[in-house]
Design a protein around this motif. Structure first.
Motif, PDB file in Angstrom:
ATOM      1  N   CYS A   1     -64.063   9.273   0.992  1.00 22.91           N
ATOM      2  CA  CYS A   1     -65.322   9.372   1.755  1.00 22.91           C
ATOM      3  C   CYS A   1     -65.332  10.559   2.709  1.00 22.91           C
ATOM      4  CB  CYS A   1     -65.600   8.087   2.532  1.00 22.91           C
ATOM      5  SG  CYS A   1     -65.496   6.576   1.577  1.00 22.91           S
ATOM      6  N   THR A   2     -64.563  11.587   2.407  1.00 23.96           N
ATOM      7  CA  THR A   2     -64.388  12.718   3.303  1.00 23.96           C
ATOM      8  C   THR A   2     -65.313  13.877   2.936  1.00 23.96           C
ATOM      9  OG1 THR A   2     -62.071  12.126   3.561  1.00 23.96           O
ATOM     10  CG2 THR A   2     -62.689  14.341   4.230  1.00 23.96           C
ATOM     11  N   VAL A   3     -65.984  14.437   3.931  1.00 24.29           N
ATOM     12  CA  VAL A   3     -66.839  15.598   3.727  1.00 24.29           C
ATOM     13  C   VAL A   3     -65.949  16.831   3.580  1.00 24.29           C
ATOM     14  CG1 VAL A   3     -68.641  17.062   4.721  1.00 24.29           C
ATOM     15  CG2 VAL A   3     -68.736  14.571   5.032  1.00 24.29           C
ATOM     16  N   LEU A   4     -66.099  17.528   2.453  1.00 32.39           N
ATOM     17  CA  LEU A   4     -65.297  18.721   2.173  1.00 32.39           C
ATOM     18  C   LEU A   4     -66.036  20.012   2.504  1.00 32.39           C
ATOM     19  CD1 LEU A   4     -63.855  17.646  -1.297  1.00 32.39           C
ATOM     20  CD2 LEU A   4     -62.781  17.427   0.960  1.00 32.39           C
ATOM     21  N   ALA A   5     -67.360  20.013   2.339  1.00 34.38           N
ATOM     22  CA  ALA A   5     -68.162  21.218   2.603  1.00 34.38           C
ATOM     23  C   ALA A   5     -69.566  20.797   2.998  1.00 34.38           C
ATOM     24  CB  ALA A   5     -68.207  22.116   1.375  1.00 34.38           C
ATOM     25  N   VAL A   6     -70.241  21.677   3.740  1.00 39.79           N
ATOM     26  CA  VAL A   6     -71.580  21.389   4.259  1.00 39.79           C
ATOM     27  C   VAL A   6     -72.454  22.623   4.076  1.00 39.79           C
ATOM     28  CG1 VAL A   6     -72.915  20.817   6.331  1.00 39.79           C
ATOM     29  CG2 VAL A   6     -70.641  19.824   5.999  1.00 39.79           C
ATOM     30  N   ASP A   7     -73.690  22.377   3.667  1.00 44.65           N
ATOM     31  CA  ASP A   7     -74.700  23.429   3.635  1.00 44.65           C
ATOM     32  C   ASP A   7     -75.989  22.819   4.183  1.00 44.65           C
ATOM     33  OD1 ASP A   7     -75.868  25.887   3.242  1.00 44.65           O
ATOM     34  OD2 ASP A   7     -76.046  25.695   1.069  1.00 44.65           O
ATOM     35  N   SER A   8     -76.850  23.652   4.696  1.00 40.64           N
ATOM     36  CA  SER A   8     -78.109  23.146   5.242  1.00 40.64           C
ATOM     37  C   SER A   8     -79.162  24.237   5.195  1.00 40.64           C
ATOM     38  CB  SER A   8     -77.922  22.680   6.689  1.00 40.64           C
ATOM     39  OG  SER A   8     -77.805  23.791   7.550  1.00 40.64           O
ATOM     40  N   THR A   9     -80.372  23.833   5.494  1.00 39.82           N
ATOM     41  CA  THR A   9     -81.463  24.797   5.573  1.00 39.82           C
ATOM     42  C   THR A   9     -81.738  25.203   7.019  1.00 39.82           C
ATOM     43  OG1 THR A   9     -83.098  23.010   5.588  1.00 39.82           O
ATOM     44  CG2 THR A   9     -82.557  23.987   3.441  1.00 39.82           C
ATOM     45  N   ALA A  10     -80.738  25.099   7.886  1.00 41.53           N
ATOM     46  CA  ALA A  10     -80.894  25.562   9.272  1.00 41.53           C
ATOM     47  C   ALA A  10     -81.328  27.028   9.255  1.00 41.53           C
ATOM     48  CB  ALA A  10     -79.591  25.392  10.042  1.00 41.53           C
ATOM     49  N   ALA A  11     -82.120  27.421  10.231  1.00 49.27           N
ATOM     50  CA  ALA A  11     -82.749  28.742  10.242  1.00 49.27           C
ATOM     51  C   ALA A  11     -81.765  29.896  10.413  1.00 49.27           C
ATOM     52  CB  ALA A  11     -83.801  28.797  11.339  1.00 49.27           C
ATOM     53  N   THR A  12     -80.626  29.652  11.046  1.00 50.07           N
ATOM     54  CA  THR A  12     -79.688  30.749  11.288  1.00 50.07           C
ATOM     55  C   THR A  12     -78.314  30.434  10.702  1.00 50.07           C
ATOM     56  OG1 THR A  12     -78.889  29.894  13.405  1.00 50.07           O
ATOM     57  CG2 THR A  12     -80.855  31.304  13.465  1.00 50.07           C
ATOM     58  N   ALA A  13     -77.589  31.474  10.382  1.00 51.82           N
ATOM     59  CA  ALA A  13     -76.221  31.308   9.864  1.00 51.82           C
ATOM     60  C   ALA A  13     -75.346  30.607  10.903  1.00 51.82           C
ATOM     61  CB  ALA A  13     -75.624  32.665   9.491  1.00 51.82           C
ATOM     62  N   MET A  14     -75.560  30.919  12.179  1.00 52.94           N
ATOM     63  CA  MET A  14     -74.753  30.305  13.225  1.00 52.94           C
ATOM     64  C   MET A  14     -74.954  28.787  13.245  1.00 52.94           C
ATOM     65  SD  MET A  14     -74.666  31.008  17.330  1.00 52.94           S
ATOM     66  CE  MET A  14     -74.290  32.730  17.095  1.00 52.94           C
TER      67      MET A  14
END
Length: 99
Positions: free
Chosen positions: A33-46
């Motif tokens: 149940c471990t998160v290995l990677a995350v991506d999102s549609t947040a507006a900035t790379a930061m």
């Protein structure tokens, strides 16, 4: 396994000009149940990098409260509610995967 979480973006957010929904994608190792990677549609790379640093290593079988609290403490922007809702949605989807 890929787990997605979604939330509406507030009208006052800069992101709202280009998208109506915020999405959070988690790559999860199911046995642990471990998160290995995350991506999102947040507006900035930061912001995307910050979310990844917050959520990589998270246990989706555990409580999402500490992550929601971290957003409250460390993300000062109009999209904070959307980020929290997307985290809740991803946790809920993962919990319901076997049902």
């Amino acid at each position: 396994m890929i787990v997605l979480g979604y939330a509406k973006v507030p009208a006052q957010s800069t992101t709202h000009a280009t998208q109506e929904f915020f999405s959070l994608s988690l790559l999860v190792e199911p046995p642990h149940c471990t998160v290995l990677a995350v991506d999102s549609t947040a507006a900035t790379a930061m912001a995307r990098e910050w979310l990844a640093s917050l959520l990589v290593g998270a246990d989706l079988s555990g409580d999402d409260g500490p992550f929601l609290d971290a957003v409250d403490r460390h993300y000062l922007g109009p999209a904070a509610g959307s980020i929290k809702q997307a985290i809740r949605d991803a946790w809920r989807r993962y919990a319901g995967r076997d049902q």
